[in-house]
Enzyme design. Structure first.
Site, mmCIF file in Angstrom:
data_model
loop_
_atom_site.group_PDB
_atom_site.id
_atom_site.type_symbol
_atom_site.label_atom_id
_atom_site.label_comp_id
_atom_site.label_asym_id
_atom_site.label_seq_id
_atom_site.Cartn_x
_atom_site.Cartn_y
_atom_site.Cartn_z
ATOM 1 N N GLU A 232 4.048 7.243 -6.409
ATOM 2 C CA GLU A 232 3.454 5.808 -6.744
ATOM 3 C C GLU A 232 2.128 6.489 -7.883
ATOM 4 O O GLU A 232 1.676 7.091 -7.276
ATOM 5 C CB GLU A 232 3.128 5.032 -5.701
ATOM 6 C CG GLU A 232 4.269 4.738 -4.949
ATOM 7 C CD GLU A 232 3.896 3.794 -3.555
ATOM 8 O OE1 GLU A 232 2.722 3.025 -3.576
ATOM 9 O OE2 GLU A 232 4.459 3.993 -2.675
ATOM 10 N N GLU A 342 1.239 -5.196 -5.834
ATOM 11 C CA GLU A 342 1.116 -5.398 -4.424
ATOM 12 C C GLU A 342 -0.236 -5.845 -3.947
ATOM 13 O O GLU A 342 -1.174 -5.138 -4.149
ATOM 14 C CB GLU A 342 1.545 -4.110 -3.656
ATOM 15 C CG GLU A 342 1.751 -4.069 -2.317
ATOM 16 C CD GLU A 342 2.088 -2.811 -1.579
ATOM 17 O OE1 GLU A 342 3.263 -2.584 -1.350
ATOM 18 O OE2 GLU A 342 1.144 -1.979 -1.288
#
Ligand SMILES: *[C@@H]1O[C@H](CO)[C@@H](O)[C@H](O)[C@H]1NC(C)=O
Ligand SMILES: *[C@@H]1O[C@H](CO)[C@@H](O)[C@H](O)[C@H]1NC(C)=O
Ligand SMILES: *[C@@H]1O[C@H](CO)[C@@H](O)[C@H](O)[C@H]1NC(C)=O
Ligand SMILES: *[C@@H]1O[C@H](CO)[C@@H](O)[C@H](O)[C@H]1NC(C)=O
Ligand SMILES: *[C@@H]1O[C@H](CO)[C@@H](O)[C@H](O)[C@H]1NC(C)=O
Ligand SMILES: *[C@@H]1O[C@H](CO)[C@@H](O)[C@H](O)[C@H]1NC(C)=O
Ligand SMILES: *[C@@H]1O[C@H](CO)[C@@H](O)[C@H](O)[C@H]1NC(C)=O
Ligand SMILES: *[C@@H]1O[C@H](CO)[C@@H](O)[C@H](O)[C@H]1NC(C)=O
Ligand SMILES: *[C@@H]1O[C@H](CO)[C@@H](O)[C@H](O)[C@H]1NC(C)=O
Length: 432
Positions: A232, A342
């Protein structure tokens, strides 16, 4: 030896400070674990740069970086460049405005070294434990939070869009959501992916509590939900990890749903850095403003098919790679690619607790669109044809549509634009 003296001289003032503030003091074991971790992470530097905003950057010789202490990397051969690049369409997408890292004002690291943001003793002590420092809390499925379709108007929406923008709402399968997390994303799955890219505009979202964080990022994922392997990268505001609320460039990986492996940036062994200009976990600037100029970072992650190393490029420059040895499934390919944000908070998905007002993206709703919301433009994936393309199917996904939204704008334009974000419970009675 030097390490020990340093440790002692800090312990005493800390003990005193703790006593004065009446805080619970870290135990002796914690201190020795902290020492161990600091020794592992903070390598001998050739040059040290003190930044204006408080971070210290150490220029460490590339061959001496922490990554090579990882047990799976004992026989690893350093790769300085990818052995090939996926074919990119000849179109010139370079709309990127100049991003810079704040520490560049204070100095630079020589070739042959890599800049490493120094981990401070107090940062380690502030975390939950030295073992878990720098790691996300595990991805644990919450039995009390299930996915429900938009029609039933509960927590969660699936919306599949084809290339023409035709929408297909799917009824929720009995998937459960994760504990303490809320995401708003564009998801593509159904193929074997060996790369993904996109341009993310940079914002500085509000964070309500210091143990919360907010990201804007790209994920490449493989494996079961709780044991997922992922690589990520993107930007993040994370006060616990960085000690402030600046927007920073970050990376993350895990090979087991963050139970015991992986971490942010270089806070554990694993990621191999090759670039001498980009410091992981360092602030980036400028940030975008509402109705004002938009500033972007271009993230590109792809697997070198000859070595199984996952390369990371920031603004078209190689930063380094996650070695294939760290993974099992990701040694072959990723099965899911996610683009979006997120928010992590202990208040998410709890009955009878006020939802966090921590923002995602710009803090604006996805439908505020350009200059109002966070976006990811020029979304692309790479499959085994080794050429980049827009995904065949994408899905807008929201854990809590009334808190954080996702919107893939496709009408009347050639190039889809993905928007996401929200302001949580701030002035928002629907987000509980
Ligand atoms: C490294 O190479 C040696 C000799 O080939 C082998 O025995 C060992 O298992 C390898 N270690 C790893 C971590 O791959
Ligand atoms: C892309 O645009 C940049 C800046 O406008 C220019 O310098 C570069 O030559 C262009 N590249 C291509 C392949 O057209
Ligand atoms: C699920 O709900 C039960 C009953 O309200 C509660 O005891 C439990 O802690 C909840 N689990 C999680 C992970 O929130
Ligand atoms: C969905 O929930 C919102 C907020 O509670 C409410 O205003 C709206 O009327 C609901 N829609 C449907 C179709 O039930
Ligand atoms: C998209 O639209 C074109 C033209 O209307 C049509 O030929 C094509 O089948 C559509 N594609 C999908 C996936 O629906
Ligand atoms: C979802 O469920 C509704 C009502 O149960 C049904 O009418 C609809 O066809 C379903 N949609 C899909 C895509 O299965
Ligand atoms: C540690 O936590 C305290 C209290 O939350 C905070 O004031 C301090 O800035 C933190 N220190 C670092 C280095 O993160
Ligand atoms: C790496 O893989 C590419 C694509 O499969 C191939 O064209 C290239 O020759 C390989 N390079 C090396 C050094 O093996
Ligand atoms: C979720 O938050 C609770 C506090 O409400 C914390 O105790 C727990 O460790 C967190 N779990 C995860 C998986 O993040």
């Amino acid at each position: 030896m030097k390490m020990k003296v340093y440790a002692l001289s800090l312990v005493i003032p800390l003990l005193l400070l703790g006593a004065v503030l009446g805080e619970k003091l870290p135990s002796k074991q914690t201190h020795s674990k902290v020492d161990e971790k600091l020794k592992l992470l903070n390598k001998v530097s050739l040059k040290t740069i003190q930044t204006e905003y408080g971070d210290v950057i150490d220029c460490v010789e590339i061959y001496k970086q922490t990554a090579f202490d990882h047990p799976s990397l004992k026989n690893h051969t350093l790769q300085m460049k990818p052995s090939f690049y996926p074919a990119t369409k000849s179109k010139n997408w370079s709309s990127l405005r100049g991003m810079s890292q704040s520490w560049w004002k204070s100095g630079s690291c020589p070739m042959g070294t890599i800049p490493i943001r120094r981990i401070l003793r107090q940062e380690l002590l502030n975390g939950t434990s030295p073992e878990n420092y720098g790691r996300k809390n595990p991805y644990i499925v919450n039995p009390n939070r299930t996915t429900v379709t938009q029609e039933t108007n509960k927590t969660h929406t699936f919306n599949f869009l084809d290339k023409n923008g035709t929408s297909n709402f799917l009824n929720g399968t009995s998937n459960n959501l994760y504990v303490n997390r809320s995401t708003a994303m564009l998801i593509t799955e159904g193929y074997s992916y060996i790369g993904a890219k996109g341009e993310i505009n940079v914002w500085n979202p509000y964070i309500e509590k210091t143990n919360e964080y907010s990201t804007a990022q790209i994920w490449l994922v493989s494996g079961s939900r709780e044991g997922m392997e992922s690589v990520e990268a993107g930007w993040m505001v994370n006060p616990t990890l960085y000690g402030d609320t600046k927007t920073r460039f970050f990376i993350y990986w895990t090979a087991d749903g963050s139970q015991t492996t992986g971490c942010f940036d270089l806070t554990c062994t694993g990621f191999v850095q090759t670039n001498h200009e980009v410091a992981l976990g360092s602030p980036i600037e400028p940030v975008s403003s509402e109705f004002g100029p938009q500033y972007e970072i271009a993230i590109f992650i792809f697997m070198d098919v000859n070595t199984s190393n996952w390369w990371l490029l920031l603004n078209h420059k190689e930063v380094g790679y996650w070695p294939g040895e760290l993974f099992v499934l990701l040694r072959g390919s990723a099965k899911v690619v996610q683009f979006g944000g997120e928010v992590y908070s202990e208040t998410i998905g709890k009955e009878g607790v006020k939802h966090t007002s921590t923002a995602m993206g710009s803090g604006g709703d996805a439908r505020d669109m350009y200059t109002g919301a966070a976006y990811i433009h020029h979304v692309r994936i790479i499959d085994y044809s080794l050429t980049e393309k827009y995904p065949e199917w994408v899905m807008e996904y929201m854990d809590e549509p009334y808190c954080y939204s996702a919107y893939n704008y496709v009408q009347y334009i050639k190039e889809p634009e993905f928007y996401f974000g929200g302001h949580g419970s701030h002035w928002n009675p629907y987000c509980q």
